[in-house]
Design an enzyme around this catalytic site. Sequence first.
Site, PDB file in Angstrom:
ATOM      1  N   ASP A  72       0.857  -1.182   0.000  1.00  0.00           N
ATOM      2  CA  ASP A  72       0.000   0.000   0.000  1.00  0.00           C
ATOM      3  C   ASP A  72       0.894   1.232   0.000  1.00  0.00           C
ATOM      4  O   ASP A  72       1.751   1.376   0.872  1.00  0.00           O
ATOM      5  CB  ASP A  72      -0.904   0.008   1.243  1.00  0.00           C
ATOM      6  CG  ASP A  72      -2.028   1.031   1.151  1.00  0.00           C
ATOM      7  OD1 ASP A  72      -1.758   2.163   0.705  1.00  0.00           O
ATOM      8  OD2 ASP A  72      -3.160   0.715   1.549  1.00  0.00           O
ATOM      9  N   HIS A 108      -4.245  -1.561  12.677  1.00  0.00           N
ATOM     10  CA  HIS A 108      -3.933  -2.985  12.498  1.00  0.00           C
ATOM     11  C   HIS A 108      -3.701  -3.311  11.026  1.00  0.00           C
ATOM     12  O   HIS A 108      -2.913  -4.197  10.693  1.00  0.00           O
ATOM     13  CB  HIS A 108      -5.002  -3.878  13.119  1.00  0.00           C
ATOM     14  CG  HIS A 108      -6.406  -3.691  12.622  1.00  0.00           C
ATOM     15  ND1 HIS A 108      -6.915  -2.488  12.214  1.00  0.00           N
ATOM     16  CD2 HIS A 108      -7.422  -4.601  12.476  1.00  0.00           C
ATOM     17  CE1 HIS A 108      -8.185  -2.646  11.842  1.00  0.00           C
ATOM     18  NE2 HIS A 108      -8.501  -3.905  11.982  1.00  0.00           N
ATOM     19  N   TYR A 109      -4.360  -2.573  10.126  1.00  0.00           N
ATOM     20  CA  TYR A 109      -4.118  -2.749   8.693  1.00  0.00           C
ATOM     21  C   TYR A 109      -2.700  -2.309   8.334  1.00  0.00           C
ATOM     22  O   TYR A 109      -1.967  -3.029   7.634  1.00  0.00           O
ATOM     23  CB  TYR A 109      -5.149  -1.948   7.890  1.00  0.00           C
ATOM     24  CG  TYR A 109      -4.822  -1.835   6.416  1.00  0.00           C
ATOM     25  CD1 TYR A 109      -5.059  -2.902   5.550  1.00  0.00           C
ATOM     26  CD2 TYR A 109      -4.265  -0.663   5.894  1.00  0.00           C
ATOM     27  CE1 TYR A 109      -4.755  -2.804   4.195  1.00  0.00           C
ATOM     28  CE2 TYR A 109      -3.961  -0.554   4.540  1.00  0.00           C
ATOM     29  CZ  TYR A 109      -4.208  -1.627   3.697  1.00  0.00           C
ATOM     30  OH  TYR A 109      -3.901  -1.530   2.364  1.00  0.00           O
ATOM     31  N   PHE A 110      -2.293  -1.148   8.804  1.00  0.00           N
ATOM     32  CA  PHE A 110      -0.960  -0.646   8.471  1.00  0.00           C
ATOM     33  C   PHE A 110       0.143  -1.499   9.084  1.00  0.00           C
ATOM     34  O   PHE A 110       1.215  -1.649   8.488  1.00  0.00           O
ATOM     35  CB  PHE A 110      -0.816   0.807   8.892  1.00  0.00           C
ATOM     36  CG  PHE A 110      -1.513   1.776   7.975  1.00  0.00           C
ATOM     37  CD1 PHE A 110      -1.324   1.723   6.611  1.00  0.00           C
ATOM     38  CD2 PHE A 110      -2.373   2.742   8.487  1.00  0.00           C
ATOM     39  CE1 PHE A 110      -1.968   2.603   5.756  1.00  0.00           C
ATOM     40  CE2 PHE A 110      -3.021   3.628   7.644  1.00  0.00           C
ATOM     41  CZ  PHE A 110      -2.828   3.567   6.275  1.00  0.00           C
ATOM     42  N   SER A 138      -0.010  -4.696   9.329  1.00  0.00           N
ATOM     43  CA  SER A 138       0.095  -5.860   8.441  1.00  0.00           C
ATOM     44  C   SER A 138       0.799  -5.511   7.133  1.00  0.00           C
ATOM     45  O   SER A 138       1.665  -6.257   6.663  1.00  0.00           O
ATOM     46  CB  SER A 138      -1.297  -6.441   8.157  1.00  0.00           C
ATOM     47  OG  SER A 138      -2.075  -5.580   7.341  1.00  0.00           O
TER      48      SER A 138
END
Length: 239
Positions: A137, A149-151, A153
């Site tokens: 990303d 939590h997305y960042f 990962s």
Amino acid sequence: MKVAMVTGAGIRVGKAIARKLAAANFHVICHANSSFGEASNLVQELKSCGGSAEAIQADLSDMNSVKSLGEHVKKKYARLSLLVNNAGIYERSSFEEVTMASYEKMQAINVQAPFFLTQLLLPLLREAKGTVVNITDSSLNRLYSHYSHYFVSKSGLEILTKALAVELAPDVRVNGIGPGTVAFPPDFTNSLKESIEAKIPMNRVGCEDDIANALLYLANDATFVTGQILCVDGGSSLA
């Protein structure tokens, strides 16, 4: 014929990548889970256009399912020229509200599955002198709130990309693509979409084919490129 596997191939970016690879004469293993019906329809579409493909279902949040996916590919194919770790989840949540279950699922799909799927398929990749491309990303360069939590990962996936590029060279090249905004989530309002577009130097959002074209470059042409993250974001990570 070269063999490629694309995780999350049923919809959006994964679907565009699978189409692009089939048009470039790859046999495409189209993985999907909840979008398996769409992946199956895609396979029929690719075959009707003279391409070669198969669809396979696996839940990447379950390590047993990841192992079964890897074993299926290893039993059926002697070589794998390209592995595209595209499948991922994107979930908005305030830091205070992230549960252990949602955190673990995010890490399992977005970074753990690419780690172990690459490990499982490494003998086939080495045999083909193949390539791994991880979809990360471009927003890792400019973080925003409510996606902690997305960042975590995706930053892990980016570091994995660089670590494997060092460890697996010269037999296997490992690169990443950091997409910018290529498709808005369905809950975004028109005003929010317009505000995002206004901040992109290229003055538009991307499309799935922008990512697929970059992927084909890394897979076929970038023979001296490894360990790199190619941001395909219209310059938004610089603005």
